[in-house]
Enzyme design. Structure first.
Site, PDB file in Angstrom:
ATOM      1  N   ASP A 241       9.226 163.191 -71.707  1.00 42.78           N
ATOM      2  CA  ASP A 241      10.037 162.068 -72.188  1.00 42.78           C
ATOM      3  C   ASP A 241      10.191 162.206 -73.695  1.00 42.78           C
ATOM      4  O   ASP A 241       9.288 162.661 -74.386  1.00 42.78           O
ATOM      5  CB  ASP A 241       9.389 160.719 -71.845  1.00 42.78           C
ATOM      6  CG  ASP A 241      10.413 159.595 -71.826  1.00 42.78           C
ATOM      7  OD1 ASP A 241      10.871 159.198 -70.739  1.00 42.78           O
ATOM      8  OD2 ASP A 241      10.799 159.127 -72.927  1.00 42.78           O
ATOM      9  N   CYS A 336      19.196 154.090 -62.016  1.00 43.06           N
ATOM     10  CA  CYS A 336      19.121 152.694 -61.533  1.00 43.06           C
ATOM     11  C   CYS A 336      20.401 151.983 -61.955  1.00 43.06           C
ATOM     12  O   CYS A 336      20.367 150.912 -62.550  1.00 43.06           O
ATOM     13  CB  CYS A 336      17.886 151.991 -62.086  1.00 43.06           C
ATOM     14  SG  CYS A 336      17.796 151.951 -63.878  1.00 43.06           S
TER      15      CYS A 336
END
Ligand SMILES: C[S@@+](CC[C@H](N)C(=O)[O-])C[C@H]1O[C@@H](n2cnc3c(N)ncnc32)[C@H](O)[C@@H]1O
Length: 401
Positions: A241, A336
């Site tokens: 990340d 999402c």
């Protein structure tokens, strides 16, 4: 907070930083009020406009304060005297008479709870043309409900025992749904670390990682819900990340759940892993419009320019991830988001540019998930509505032939 979200485009979390000086219960109440106002905004504005001669400007303090007062009335059931007593001081020395008059008129007329609040027009139009009228109506009903709390477990037998003990239901392996959200650290078993909070829809992409993949890359991994699923399933995980702060949250989560992964704090656009992986999960940064039940501000922040910018980033990340896949490996792409530009269209463009890849229809998903004809998974509002619904999601598994 409302101003931070609506005018400055902040998340509610970052807008709430400005109110850090409040005592914790007041801070939580302020966030709850702002959240309700964002959830109900188009209908609150229609109520306000129904009793004013000329529409109040969108950013005016009078409108903001009226939205907050009405959100408390409709969303939180605050008694009239209490919401009037807290609203009026906010407009002292300003449009106090106007606010008092509008509020008094509306409260006297009586305000009914909203069973299916409208979403912002732009969002309804977008979703109507992408998914149809039924999905827009389901989304309206969903935003009126408090979403349930979904827990993911490392171990299925522990999940089943937990569901029985705590009145939950399990809608998929290693999943428990509890009826009401309560403070998570206070929930039974938090300290033991057998579970973590994760919407049921968000748990689907990691279920697509083939069980035989030994070495798995979780790209865009923080705060780590999917890393924990992959580690719990017995794979060796490398979690990447770009955000050091968010990566620290994976570290905390792994410590609490006693799971392990190698954490790499790098920008995936410039990183070179120097080796291949048997499977890669790219849960790409997106407009997050699928999370509108818990984060109603996404309905306002996800403007077309933001969606286009995220889609460009997703296409780049997917192109890079594909280069790091071992022959025969599986690449799972997920977002999402309820925008086809960030889901179906990203995959279609990728497949057109990479003829050595093909869609691999999903296996190992719970029965309520029906993949589309091409084998992609699209979770829309309305699915499992009677059981509390799911976040909107998209996932596709790609394999290199
Ligand atoms: C949707 S969130 C991931 C959620 C996570 N997969 C989970 O299940 O908990 C997207 C993540 O992508 C990260 N990100 C954004 N751009 C990135 C980049 N260029 N390289 C690596 N990570 C990036 C963000 O910091 C963010 O944590």
């Amino acid at each position: 907070m409302l101003d931070g979200v609506l005018r400055k485009g902040l998340t509610l979390d970052s807008a709430a930083q400005g109110a850090r000086g409040l005592a914790p219960p007041d801070h939580a109440l302020a966030i709850a009020i702002a959240g309700e106002a964002l959830r109900l905004l188009p209908d609150l504005d229609a109520l306000i406009d129904s009793v004013t001669q000329r529409p109040l400007p969108p950013d005016s303090k009078a409108r903001m304060v009226l939205r907050l007062a009405l959100a408390q009335k409709i969303g939180l059931g605050t008694p009239d005297h209490a919401l009037v007593a807290t609203a009026l001081p906010l407009v002292d020395g300003g449009p106090r008479r106007l606010v008092h008059g509008v509020l008094g008129t509306l409260l006297r007329k009586g305000i009914l709870p909203l069973e299916a609040p409208r979403l912002p027009d732009a969002v309804e139009q977008r979703w109507r043309s992408a998914w149809g009228e039924d999905v827009v109506h389901a989304a309206r009903r969903q935003i009126a409900q408090r979403p349930p709390l979904d827990l993911s477990f490392a171990d299925d037998s522990v999940a089943n025992a937990y569901a029985q003990q705590h009145g939950g239901v399990s809608l998929a392996p290693r999943h428990v749904r509890l009826p009401e959200s309560s403070a998570v650290p206070g929930l039974a078993g938090f300290g033991e670390g057998g579970w973590w909070v994760q919407d049921l829809a968000a748990s689907l992409p990691a279920r697509l990682i083939p069980s035989e993949a030994a070495d798995v890359l979780d790209l865009c991994a923080a705060p780590g819900g999917k890393t924990m699923q992959i580690a719990a399933a017995g794979h060796r995980v490398t979690s990447v990340d770009a955000s050091k702060n968010r990566l620290a949250r994976i570290r905390e989560n792994l410590q609490r759940t006693k799971l392990s992964a190698s954490l790499v704090p790098v920008d995936a656009l410039t990183w070179d892993p120097g080796r291949g992986f048997d499977a890669i999960l790219l849960d790409a940064p997106c407009s997050a419009t699928g999370t509108f039940r818990r984060h109603p501000e996404v309905l306002y922040r996800a403007r077309p320019a933001i969606i286009a910018e995220r889609a460009a980033l997703q296409a780049k990340l997917l192109g890079r991830a594909a280069q790091w896949l071992n022959p025969g490996g599986a690449l799972v792409y997920s977002v999402c988001s309820l925008e086809p530009e960030e889901g179906e269209q990203i995959v279609a463009a990728f497949l057109a540019a990479n003829p050595d890849f093909r869609l691999d229809p999903p296996t190992g998903l719970p029965a309520f998930v029906a993949p589309d004809a091409s084998g992609q998974v699209r979770i829309l509002p309305g699915l499992l509505e009677d059981q509390g619904g799911l976040d909107g999601f998209f996932a596709a598994r790609l394999v290199r032939s």
